[in-house]
Design an enzyme around this catalytic site. Structure first.
Site, PDB file in Angstrom:
ATOM      1  CG  PHE A 110       2.984   1.944 -11.762  1.00 40.09           C
ATOM      2  CD1 PHE A 110       3.993   2.751 -11.244  1.00 40.09           C
ATOM      3  CD2 PHE A 110       1.688   2.125 -11.296  1.00 40.09           C
ATOM      4  CE1 PHE A 110       3.714   3.711 -10.281  1.00 40.09           C
ATOM      5  CE2 PHE A 110       1.408   3.083 -10.327  1.00 40.09           C
ATOM      6  CZ  PHE A 110       2.430   3.875  -9.819  1.00 40.09           C
TER       7      PHE A 110
ATOM      8  CB  CYS B  30       0.958  -1.589  -1.730  1.00 37.13           C
ATOM      9  SG  CYS B  30       2.143  -2.844  -1.302  1.00 37.13           S
TER      10      CYS B  30
HETATM   11  P1  NAD Z   1      -3.532  -1.384 -11.754  1.00 42.52           P
HETATM   12  O1  NAD Z   1      -4.602  -2.096 -11.028  1.00 42.52           O
HETATM   13  O2  NAD Z   1      -3.902  -0.227 -12.608  1.00 42.52           O
HETATM   14  O3  NAD Z   1      -2.749  -2.400 -12.738  1.00 42.52           O
HETATM   15  C1  NAD Z   1      -2.226  -3.622 -12.274  1.00 42.52           C
HETATM   16  C2  NAD Z   1      -2.211  -4.626 -13.427  1.00 42.52           C
HETATM   17  O4  NAD Z   1      -3.550  -4.859 -13.855  1.00 42.52           O
HETATM   18  C3  NAD Z   1      -1.433  -4.146 -14.644  1.00 42.52           C
HETATM   19  O5  NAD Z   1      -0.677  -5.219 -15.155  1.00 42.52           O
HETATM   20  C4  NAD Z   1      -2.526  -3.722 -15.631  1.00 42.52           C
HETATM   21  O6  NAD Z   1      -2.170  -3.944 -16.966  1.00 42.52           O
HETATM   22  C5  NAD Z   1      -3.701  -4.596 -15.250  1.00 42.52           C
HETATM   23  N1  NAD Z   1      -4.995  -3.931 -15.421  1.00 42.52           N
HETATM   24  C6  NAD Z   1      -5.263  -2.607 -15.227  1.00 42.52           C
HETATM   25  N2  NAD Z   1      -6.570  -2.362 -15.442  1.00 42.52           N
HETATM   26  C7  NAD Z   1      -7.137  -3.546 -15.771  1.00 42.52           C
HETATM   27  C8  NAD Z   1      -8.471  -3.938 -16.098  1.00 42.52           C
HETATM   28  N3  NAD Z   1      -9.468  -3.057 -16.109  1.00 42.52           N
HETATM   29  N4  NAD Z   1      -8.703  -5.228 -16.374  1.00 42.52           N
HETATM   30  C9  NAD Z   1      -7.703  -6.134 -16.344  1.00 42.52           C
HETATM   31  N5  NAD Z   1      -6.426  -5.819 -16.049  1.00 42.52           N
HETATM   32  C10 NAD Z   1      -6.145  -4.542 -15.758  1.00 42.52           C
HETATM   33  O7  NAD Z   1      -2.434  -0.970 -10.664  1.00 42.52           O
HETATM   34  P2  NAD Z   1      -1.166  -0.038 -10.847  1.00 42.52           P
HETATM   35  O8  NAD Z   1      -1.611   1.379 -11.006  1.00 42.52           O
HETATM   36  O9  NAD Z   1      -0.235  -0.613 -11.841  1.00 42.52           O
HETATM   37  O10 NAD Z   1      -0.471  -0.220  -9.417  1.00 42.52           O
HETATM   38  C11 NAD Z   1      -0.792   0.556  -8.293  1.00 42.52           C
HETATM   39  C12 NAD Z   1      -1.762  -0.156  -7.384  1.00 42.52           C
HETATM   40  O11 NAD Z   1      -1.212  -1.405  -6.990  1.00 42.52           O
HETATM   41  C13 NAD Z   1      -2.017   0.595  -6.091  1.00 42.52           C
HETATM   42  O12 NAD Z   1      -3.375   0.513  -5.782  1.00 42.52           O
HETATM   43  C14 NAD Z   1      -1.180  -0.161  -5.066  1.00 42.52           C
HETATM   44  O13 NAD Z   1      -1.630  -0.059  -3.736  1.00 42.52           O
HETATM   45  C15 NAD Z   1      -1.309  -1.548  -5.578  1.00 42.52           C
HETATM   46  N6  NAD Z   1      -0.224  -2.397  -5.093  1.00 42.52           N
HETATM   47  C16 NAD Z   1      -0.516  -3.305  -4.138  1.00 42.52           C
HETATM   48  C17 NAD Z   1       0.487  -4.097  -3.613  1.00 42.52           C
HETATM   49  C18 NAD Z   1       0.185  -5.101  -2.539  1.00 42.52           C
HETATM   50  O14 NAD Z   1       1.080  -5.850  -2.193  1.00 42.52           O
HETATM   51  N7  NAD Z   1      -1.014  -5.140  -1.994  1.00 42.52           N
HETATM   52  C19 NAD Z   1       1.803  -3.964  -4.081  1.00 42.52           C
HETATM   53  C20 NAD Z   1       2.051  -3.026  -5.085  1.00 42.52           C
HETATM   54  C21 NAD Z   1       1.033  -2.241  -5.579  1.00 42.52           C
END
Ligand code: NAD
Length: 491
Positions: free
Chosen positions: A151, A283
């Site tokens: 998100f 992140c």
């Molecule tokens: P999230 O893991 O909740 O969701 C990410 C994606 O996974 C979404 O499209 C969601 O629909 C899907 N998803 C969620 N739960 C799932 C499940 N149980 N099974 C399958 N798919 C699922 O992450 P978020 O809250 O959207 O984003 C924030 C997180 O992303 C933070 O931990 C942040 O550090 C990380 N992030 C990392 C980077 C990087 O480059 N390492 C960059 C941006 C964000």
């Protein structure tokens, strides 16, 4: 304005989903419902994957010089609509307009970089590996590929993948975050205007069921993921168990170290931007500040006053420096983690909980918060808070500081603030993280560098962006050819 039920973009057409369930997309500053997003079922992923596989047979034959013409057109359309897209990002994600513009700019730079694909996709060769025998390595597209994105960067993160995938000759399926699906609706409408052949880029909205269908679909050969560590691990495990190539970026807990010789004003303002910019939902946000020796005194006062004076509000309003966090649940979670820090012995020197912003009483606001003397062994030192909360720790020398960095299970980023080249080199050399900042608070790699998280921040081998993107989206094929000289004498 409520945009109603959002559609998927499948096989060159905008289509309503047959989803049984839709979620409200809410503006995090106003709590207004902006649209409903479908949780697309498995058979819609199947449909998209089949169209992609069909389109790929033709798309892979389009010369790379022609493939990139669509990207050039897309880049100009993105520029023409830059402000409109950025405003949409602010409305659905909460960050300030300047932050939305910043992320879109970083995203467009990936489109520009992928326009260099005719040179980037070249292989290599040796003539006469033995007499009359030549060996060449050529790159071919992988096929149908997909990305699942988080998100916090609705515009930039899909663009870490999509331009490279398409320019390399793949057909691409995007599953954006269900919390911020609207930015990509706009970006895909512009892609549609480029005349890109149907099935080459498709957009499918949804959550877990949609993701699982992507991970299990036999026609999808590679998966890129960005999100939390728990889901990154899950996606990596399931995708690779199904024989797919996978690159999965996870969460982070990024330390910044302040040495006594650091420039006080510049360090304070850079660290405040890193910790509180994008409401800490980055992140690459600084989440732990480690002061070394005498730095503690000046840094503690300066960062506290920067935190207290940061203007928090609706990201489209003039002068606002920090927006809300994404959901009400997220606000509750952040505030309870702050409380946990206190119960583990930390001092709450700036308390941003229970923030109320006049005119936006329904918004999910948490103001900048600082915990001092956080217990390095405690839960709060390890847990990604993903909000505007800076945890402070103190050590006596740089070795102790580097030990704290290396103890973390994450390895996304670490930064050092100093005027000493020797200290900077030692830090660069010894810190076990993938992205290093020296006198910088957000060491985000440009489009032509890989985004190199380590440890629990990344699962896979090839990272996103730049050359790694080309490696990820192509298969290498080696051809060994023998053409005996005597055969040519006959002509
Ligand atoms: P999230 O893991 O909740 O969701 C990410 C994606 O996974 C979404 O499209 C969601 O629909 C899907 N998803 C969620 N739960 C799932 C499940 N149980 N099974 C399958 N798919 C699922 O992450 P978020 O809250 O959207 O984003 C924030 C997180 O992303 C933070 O931990 C942040 O550090 C990380 N992030 C990392 C980077 C990087 O480059 N390492 C960059 C941006 C964000």
């Amino acid at each position: 304005m409520n945009n109603g039920h959002l559609q998927n973009f499948i096989n060159g057409q905008w289509q309503p989903s047959k989803a049984k369930e839709y979620l409200d997309v809410k503006n995090p500053a106003t709590a207004q419902v902006m649209a409903q997003v479908p949780l697309s079922p498995k058979d819609e992923v199947d449909q998209a994957a089949r169209y992609a596989a069909e389109a790929w047979e033709e798309w892979r034959q389009v010369p790379v010089t022609e493939r990139i013409q669509y990207l050039f057109k897309w880049k100009f359309l993105l520029e023409e609509n830059f402000l409109d897209i950025a405003r949409t990002t602010t409305d659905e994600c909460g960050k300030t307009l300047e932050e939305s513009k910043g992320e879109l700019r970083r995203g467009i730079e990936n489109v520009e970089t992928a326009c260099g694909m005719p040179a980037m996709i070249q292989g290599y060769n040796n003539e006469d590996i033995a007499r009359g025998i030549d060996e060449i390595m050529i790159r071919q597209p992988v096929g149908v590929v997909a990305a699942i994105t988080p998100f916090n960067f609705p515009g930039m993160i899909p663009l870490w993948f999509m331009p490279y995938a398409i320019a390399c000759g793949n057909c691409f399926i995007l599953k954006p975050s269900e919390r911020v699906p609207m930015t990509m609706q706009k970006v895909f409408k512009l892609l549609e205007q480029t005349g890109l052949p149907k099935g080459v880029a498709q957009l499918i909205n949804g959550s877990k069921e949609t993701v699982d269908a992507i991970l299990d679909h036999p026609a999808i050969r590679a998966v890129s993921f960005v999100g939390s560590t728990a889901v990154a691990k899950y996606v990596y495990g399931r995708a690779t168990a199904n024989g797919k190539r996978a690159q999965c970026q996870g969460g982070a807990k990024n330390p910044i170290i302040v040495l006594p010789d650091a420039d006080p004003d510049a360090t304070t303002s850079i660290v405040a931007d890193s910790a509180f910019g994008c409401a800490g939902q980055r992140c690459l946000a600084a989440s732990i500040a480690v002061t070394v020796g005498a730095a503690r005194e000046w840094f503690t006062d300066a960062i506290s006053s920067a935190a207290k004076t940061r203007k928090v509000g609706y990201g489209l309003d003039e002068g606002v420096q920090m927006g809300p966090v994404i959901t009400a649940q997220s606000k509750t979670r952040i505030e309870s983690l702050v409380q946990q820090g206190v119960s583990e012995g930390a001092k709450l020197i700036v308390d941003g909980r229970k923030a109320r912003i006049t005119g936006y009483e329904q918004g999910n606001f948490v103001k900048p918060t600082i915990l001092q003397d956080v217990n390095p062994q405690g839960e709060i030192a390890r847990t990604e808070i993903f909000g505007p909360v800076l945890s402070m720790m103190h050590v006596q020398d740089i070795d102790q500081a580097i030990e704290l960095v290396n103890r973390s299970s994450y390895g996304n980023m670490a930064c050092l603030f100093t005027r000493s080249g020797a200290a900077a080199r030692k830090f660069r050399y010894e810190a076990r993280v993938g992205n290093i900042g020296i006198n910088l608070g957000v060491a985000a790699p440009m489009a032509f560098f890989p985004f190199t998280g380590w440890k629990e921040s990344f699962f896979g081998d090839l990272h996103g962006q730049g050359w790694d993107g080309v490696e990820f989206y192509t298969e290498k094929k080696v051809v060994v050819e023998r053409w005996p000289k005597e055969w040519s004498r006959k002509f």
